[in-house]
Design an enzyme around this catalytic site. Structure first.
Site, PDB file in Angstrom:
ATOM      1  N   CYS A   1       0.308  -4.423   8.133  1.00  0.00           N
ATOM      2  CA  CYS A   1       0.181  -4.513   6.678  1.00  0.00           C
ATOM      3  C   CYS A   1       1.522  -4.882   6.033  1.00  0.00           C
ATOM      4  CB  CYS A   1      -0.435  -3.231   6.130  1.00  0.00           C
ATOM      5  SG  CYS A   1      -1.194  -3.466   4.515  1.00  0.00           S
TER       6      CYS A   1
ATOM      7  N   GLU B   1      -2.899   2.383  12.861  1.00  0.00           N
ATOM      8  CA  GLU B   1      -2.242   3.687  13.025  1.00  0.00           C
ATOM      9  C   GLU B   1      -2.957   4.804  12.273  1.00  0.00           C
ATOM     10  OE1 GLU B   1      -1.112   1.160  11.331  1.00  0.00           O
ATOM     11  OE2 GLU B   1      -0.058   1.762   9.495  1.00  0.00           O
TER      12      GLU B   1
ATOM     13  N   HIS C   1      -4.426  -1.403   9.309  1.00  0.00           N
ATOM     14  CA  HIS C   1      -3.623  -0.252   9.758  1.00  0.00           C
ATOM     15  C   HIS C   1      -4.254   0.481  10.930  1.00  0.00           C
ATOM     16  CE1 HIS C   1      -1.019   0.326   6.151  1.00  0.00           C
ATOM     17  NE2 HIS C   1      -2.016  -0.259   5.531  1.00  0.00           N
TER      18      HIS C   1
ATOM     19  N   GLY D   1       3.126   0.220   4.273  1.00  0.00           N
ATOM     20  CA  GLY D   1       3.869   0.863   3.197  1.00  0.00           C
ATOM     21  C   GLY D   1       3.984  -0.100   2.046  1.00  0.00           C
ATOM     22  N   GLU D   2       5.193  -0.361   1.609  1.00  0.00           N
ATOM     23  CA  GLU D   2       5.416  -1.280   0.496  1.00  0.00           C
ATOM     24  C   GLU D   2       6.551  -2.224   0.895  1.00  0.00           C
ATOM     25  OE1 GLU D   2       3.851  -2.206  -2.282  1.00  0.00           O
ATOM     26  OE2 GLU D   2       5.521  -3.605  -2.426  1.00  0.00           O
TER      27      GLU D   2
HETATM   28  N1  GLN Z   1       0.674  -4.238  -0.706  1.00  0.00           N
HETATM   29  C1  GLN Z   1       1.709  -3.708   0.149  1.00  0.00           C
HETATM   30  C2  GLN Z   1       2.925  -4.622   0.150  1.00  0.00           C
HETATM   31  O1  GLN Z   1       2.943  -5.614  -0.497  1.00  0.00           O
HETATM   32  C3  GLN Z   1       1.232  -3.493   1.561  1.00  0.00           C
HETATM   33  C4  GLN Z   1       0.212  -2.387   1.603  1.00  0.00           C
HETATM   34  C5  GLN Z   1       0.148  -1.634   2.890  1.00  0.00           C
HETATM   35  O2  GLN Z   1       1.040  -1.702   3.743  1.00  0.00           O
HETATM   36  N2  GLN Z   1      -0.892  -0.861   2.999  1.00  0.00           N
HETATM   37  O3  GLN Z   1       3.861  -4.341   0.830  1.00  0.00           O
END
Ligand code: GLN
Length: 211
Positions: free
Chosen positions: A86, A194, A192, A54-55
């Site tokens: 990630c 998943e 990922h 995610g982020e």
């Molecule tokens: N760039 C995202 C971050 O800094 C991570 C991207 C992802 O989870 N696909 O959290």
């Protein structure tokens, strides 16, 4: 929990942001009981926790705002098995080389990560990774704005690497960059599993990290 017995493990999925549903689907299909984690009380009795992609900066903000961050930190120090994919890897990293202003992680895993190290969304790539500790077959890995591990401490086991030439800005294009690491009960991948249908890392987490 007996080693190798995955059925019935109660696994939390950090659910304030990210691709929660994908992890829930894989873990459920592998026989785990799954609980979304949004608050400290959701952590009670878990055998393991997954932090999705995610982020990471949003995960950080929401988890501090809603007060779950200290409880997750405490659970990690107490030895809760955690798998981060990630953004989840970034949340587990002790250190972030390029955080947004004020960005914090949960920490626990002795690595330094660089966010978005392989470039932006358009540079997303897929590859087949050799990960002997995890699977006899190459693992199908998808990298989406993925972090790279710039430093791994002495207790960190590197499970898989990609050529440094995959990086946006490699220091040493002939070197390798770790993209899957484990430190005792903490497992993290830059990619990922998943979203690919390749469940080998989830299986490894359930069978070998949760024990
Ligand atoms: N760039 C995202 C971050 O800094 C991570 C991207 C992802 O989870 N696909 O959290």
């Amino acid at each position: 929990m007996t080693s190798g017995h995955t059925t019935g493990s109660l696994v939390g999925v950090f659910a304030l942001q990210g691709d929660v549903a994908e992890h829930v689907r894989v873990l459920t299909a592998l026989g785990a009981r799954v609980r979304p984690v949004r608050s400290a009380t959701d952590l009670a009795g878990l055998d393991g926790l997954v932090i999705p992609g995610g982020e990471s900066s949003v995960m950080d903000k929401l988890s501090r705002l809603l007060g779950v961050a200290p409880a997750i930190r405490q659970a990690i120090s107490a030895g809760l098995p955690v798998y981060g994919t990630c953004a989840g890897m970034i949340m587990l990293a002790e250190s972030i080389a390029n955080p947004i202003a004020g960005q914090q992680s949960f920490g626990g895993l002795d690595i330094t990560v660089q966010r978005n190290a392989f470039g932006g969304q358009v540079e997303s790539f897929e590859t087949a990774l050799e990960v002997p500790a995890v699977s006899g077959d190459p693992v199908h890995a998808v990298f989406i704005r993925a972090p790279a591990v710039l430093r791994a401490g002495p207790d960190v086991q590197v499970l898989a690497s990609v050529p440094a030439s995959c990086l946006d800005d490699p220091d040493d294009p002939d070197g390798g960059v770790p993209v899957a690491v484990r430190q005792d009960r903490l497992l993290a991948t830059s990619f990922h599993p998943e979203v690919t249908g390749d469940w080998s890392f989830h299986r490894y987490f359930l069978e070998h990290v949760i024990r």
